[in-house]
Motif scaffolding. Structure first.
Motif, PDB file in Angstrom:
ATOM      1  N   ALA A   1      42.304  -8.740   1.433  1.00 20.85           N
ATOM      2  CA  ALA A   1      42.366  -7.491   2.194  1.00 20.85           C
ATOM      3  C   ALA A   1      43.791  -7.066   2.514  1.00 20.85           C
ATOM      4  O   ALA A   1      44.022  -5.922   2.904  1.00 20.85           O
ATOM      5  N   MET A   2      44.737  -7.990   2.367  1.00 23.55           N
ATOM      6  CA  MET A   2      46.141  -7.687   2.617  1.00 23.55           C
ATOM      7  C   MET A   2      46.917  -7.744   1.302  1.00 23.55           C
ATOM      8  O   MET A   2      46.684  -8.633   0.488  1.00 23.55           O
ATOM      9  N   LYS A   3      47.825  -6.794   1.118  1.00 23.21           N
ATOM     10  CA  LYS A   3      48.611  -6.762  -0.099  1.00 23.21           C
ATOM     11  C   LYS A   3      49.762  -7.770  -0.038  1.00 23.21           C
ATOM     12  O   LYS A   3      50.240  -8.117   1.014  1.00 23.21           O
TER      13      LYS A   3
ATOM     14  N   GLN B   1      50.413   0.663   7.019  1.00 20.98           N
ATOM     15  CA  GLN B   1      49.220   1.012   6.259  1.00 20.98           C
ATOM     16  C   GLN B   1      49.242   0.407   4.866  1.00 20.98           C
ATOM     17  O   GLN B   1      48.205   0.003   4.337  1.00 20.98           O
ATOM     18  N   SER B   2      50.412   0.324   4.289  1.00 26.44           N
ATOM     19  CA  SER B   2      50.512  -0.184   2.922  1.00 26.44           C
ATOM     20  C   SER B   2      50.225  -1.679   2.829  1.00 26.44           C
ATOM     21  O   SER B   2      50.045  -2.214   1.744  1.00 26.44           O
ATOM     22  N   LYS B   3      50.166  -2.358   3.979  1.00 25.30           N
ATOM     23  CA  LYS B   3      49.834  -3.775   3.983  1.00 25.30           C
ATOM     24  C   LYS B   3      48.375  -4.015   3.614  1.00 25.30           C
ATOM     25  O   LYS B   3      48.008  -5.090   3.163  1.00 25.30           O
TER      26      LYS B   3
ATOM     27  N   GLN C   1      29.665 -21.236  -4.456  1.00 22.47           N
ATOM     28  CA  GLN C   1      30.396 -20.686  -5.595  1.00 22.47           C
ATOM     29  C   GLN C   1      31.875 -20.455  -5.320  1.00 22.47           C
ATOM     30  O   GLN C   1      32.704 -20.626  -6.202  1.00 22.47           O
ATOM     31  N   GLY C   2      32.206 -20.023  -4.099  1.00 21.07           N
ATOM     32  CA  GLY C   2      33.615 -19.747  -3.811  1.00 21.07           C
ATOM     33  C   GLY C   2      33.783 -18.678  -2.744  1.00 21.07           C
ATOM     34  O   GLY C   2      32.862 -18.383  -1.977  1.00 21.07           O
ATOM     35  N   ILE C   3      34.975 -18.090  -2.722  1.00 22.58           N
ATOM     36  CA  ILE C   3      35.348 -17.101  -1.708  1.00 22.58           C
ATOM     37  C   ILE C   3      35.115 -15.689  -2.231  1.00 22.58           C
ATOM     38  O   ILE C   3      35.455 -15.372  -3.364  1.00 22.58           O
ATOM     39  N   ILE C   4      34.521 -14.859  -1.384  1.00 24.74           N
ATOM     40  CA  ILE C   4      34.427 -13.419  -1.666  1.00 24.74           C
ATOM     41  C   ILE C   4      35.634 -12.703  -1.075  1.00 24.74           C
ATOM     42  O   ILE C   4      36.318 -11.943  -1.751  1.00 24.74           O
ATOM     43  N   LEU C   5      35.871 -12.944   0.218  1.00 29.26           N
ATOM     44  CA  LEU C   5      36.949 -12.268   0.945  1.00 29.26           C
ATOM     45  C   LEU C   5      37.829 -13.305   1.623  1.00 29.26           C
ATOM     46  O   LEU C   5      37.357 -14.110   2.424  1.00 29.26           O
ATOM     47  N   HIS C   6      39.106 -13.269   1.285  1.00 31.27           N
ATOM     48  CA  HIS C   6      40.072 -14.152   1.936  1.00 31.27           C
ATOM     49  C   HIS C   6      40.301 -13.677   3.372  1.00 31.27           C
ATOM     50  O   HIS C   6      39.935 -12.558   3.733  1.00 31.27           O
TER      51      HIS C   6
END
Length: 360
Positions: free
Chosen positions: A358-360, A38-40, A299-304
């Motif tokens: 979205a991933m730590k 979950q912490s990922k 413009q670029g990336i919102i979400l990797h």
């Protein structure tokens, strides 16, 4: 016999104690593993009792409603055409706010109740007008060609009743409806590869057309203004130009920036933000324009990239905050069995969006 019974009893007691200790240890290990897993992630799934994907979020009646696709494990074979994404109905979800309880309102529309559809109810969207709620959805017709249908309800959660025919001149998939400040509604749609957009040229279908490659210009998304009845297009379908800072269209080889699927439009401080998935490079990117028709400048990336092969999103404002809804495969680990999530979206002073991982 008594001696045997005594030894067996002793053995069972000792074994039970050992198993109990091992069970406790395993439970502790499993809990630690679950915590680690979950912490990922920066966010946890909003829905866990069924698989959901492609969340289109809207605010109706001061409540957030989410219109996702419903992933199911039907055993359909996986291939480049996406046959394993074999969705057969839609559920609608709602919540008082981000972080509050999510309500599943049940089945809002089923494949069996759509007269013209053959299979694959992929990513939908919804809109409100004329005192009614409209659910827009793609499905393959009886000839296995994607078109976009519409269903109507008196309530945002449905159930919805589908029109007998798809929207005239509609094609491909991933409809997203944007309501502008003047009350006009625009539908943005399209998806290459399994979404068949590459087969449409000047709004004419070519069954043998293939994807673009290399130096060829990338396939462009499509859009049309909806009629006041919300059941038809008020104009011919148009291509949307996504360009770089020099005004040049992207080529097929620019697959970390060019359009693949999952169009979405929102408005921020008077400007139009067209966001989309790059598909095989898994980014959610965005471009900005001065009107609903574009052109939109990259413009670029919102979400990797998220965990899982696909990436599909929506953006909504609620109580002075902006939110990004998206999906990944945290619950299943399988690309065709996804779960929806939400995270806060923020802007820089110049109107650009702060990228999210979205991933730590």
């Amino acid at each position: 016999m008594k001696k045997i019974q005594f030894n067996l009893t002793f053995f069972l007691v000792v074994t039970a104690a050992a198993c109990s200790n091992r069970y406790q240890t395993n439970n502790h290990t499993a809990a630690n593993k679950a915590d680690t897993v979950q912490s990922k992630y920066i966010n946890q799934p909003l829905v866990s009792h069924i698989y959901t994907a492609d969340p289109s979020a809207h605010v109706f009646n001061n409540r957030i409603y989410i219109y996702p696709s419903h992933d199911t494990a039907t055993g359909a074979p996986g291939n480049e055409q996406g046959d394993h994404f074999d969705m057969m109905d839609y559920h609608v979800f709602s919540m008082d706010g981000v972080g509050s309880k999510v309500t599943d309102h049940g089945v809002a529309l089923s494949l069996k109740d759509i007269p013209w559809a053959g299979r694959q109810l992929w990513a939908p969207d919804a809109a409100y007008a004329n005192g009614k709620y409209y659910l827009y959805f793609p499905a393959k017709n009886k000839q296995d060609i994607f078109q976009i249908g519409v269903a109507v309800s008196d309530k945002p959660e449905g159930p919805f009743k589908a029109a007998a025919e798809p929207i005239k001149n509609s094609f491909s998939m991933d409809p997203a409806v944007f309501a502008d400040d003047d009350g006009s509604h625009y539908m943005y749609f399209g998806g290459i590869s399994g979404g068949q957009l590459q087969r449409w040229d000047n709004n004419v279908y070519h069954a043998d057309a293939t994807n673009k490659y290399g130096e060829e210009l990338a396939v462009l998304p499509r859009m049309a203004r909806l009629g006041k009845d919300m059941l038809s297009f008020a104009e011919p379908v148009k291509e949307i130009k996504i360009v770089d800072k020099n005004g040049n269209l992207f080529k097929a080889k620019d697959n970390d920036k060019r359009f693949f699927e999952a169009a979405w439009v929102h408005k921020y401080k008077g400007r139009y933000y067209f966001s989309y998935s790059t598909g095989d490079t898994h980014n959610i990117c965005y471009a900005i324009g001065d009107n609903p028709y574009g052109p939109f400048t990259y413009q670029g990336i919102i979400l990797h990239p998220v965990e899982g092969w696909t990436n599909h999103h929506s953006i909504v404002q609620f109580k002075n905050k902006w939110y990004l809804f998206y999906h990944d495969v945290q619950l299943s680990g399988h690309t065709h069995l996804r779960n929806i999530k939400v995270t806060e979206l923020t802007y820089n002073a110049d109107g650009t969006i702060v990228p999210i991982k979205a991933m730590k």
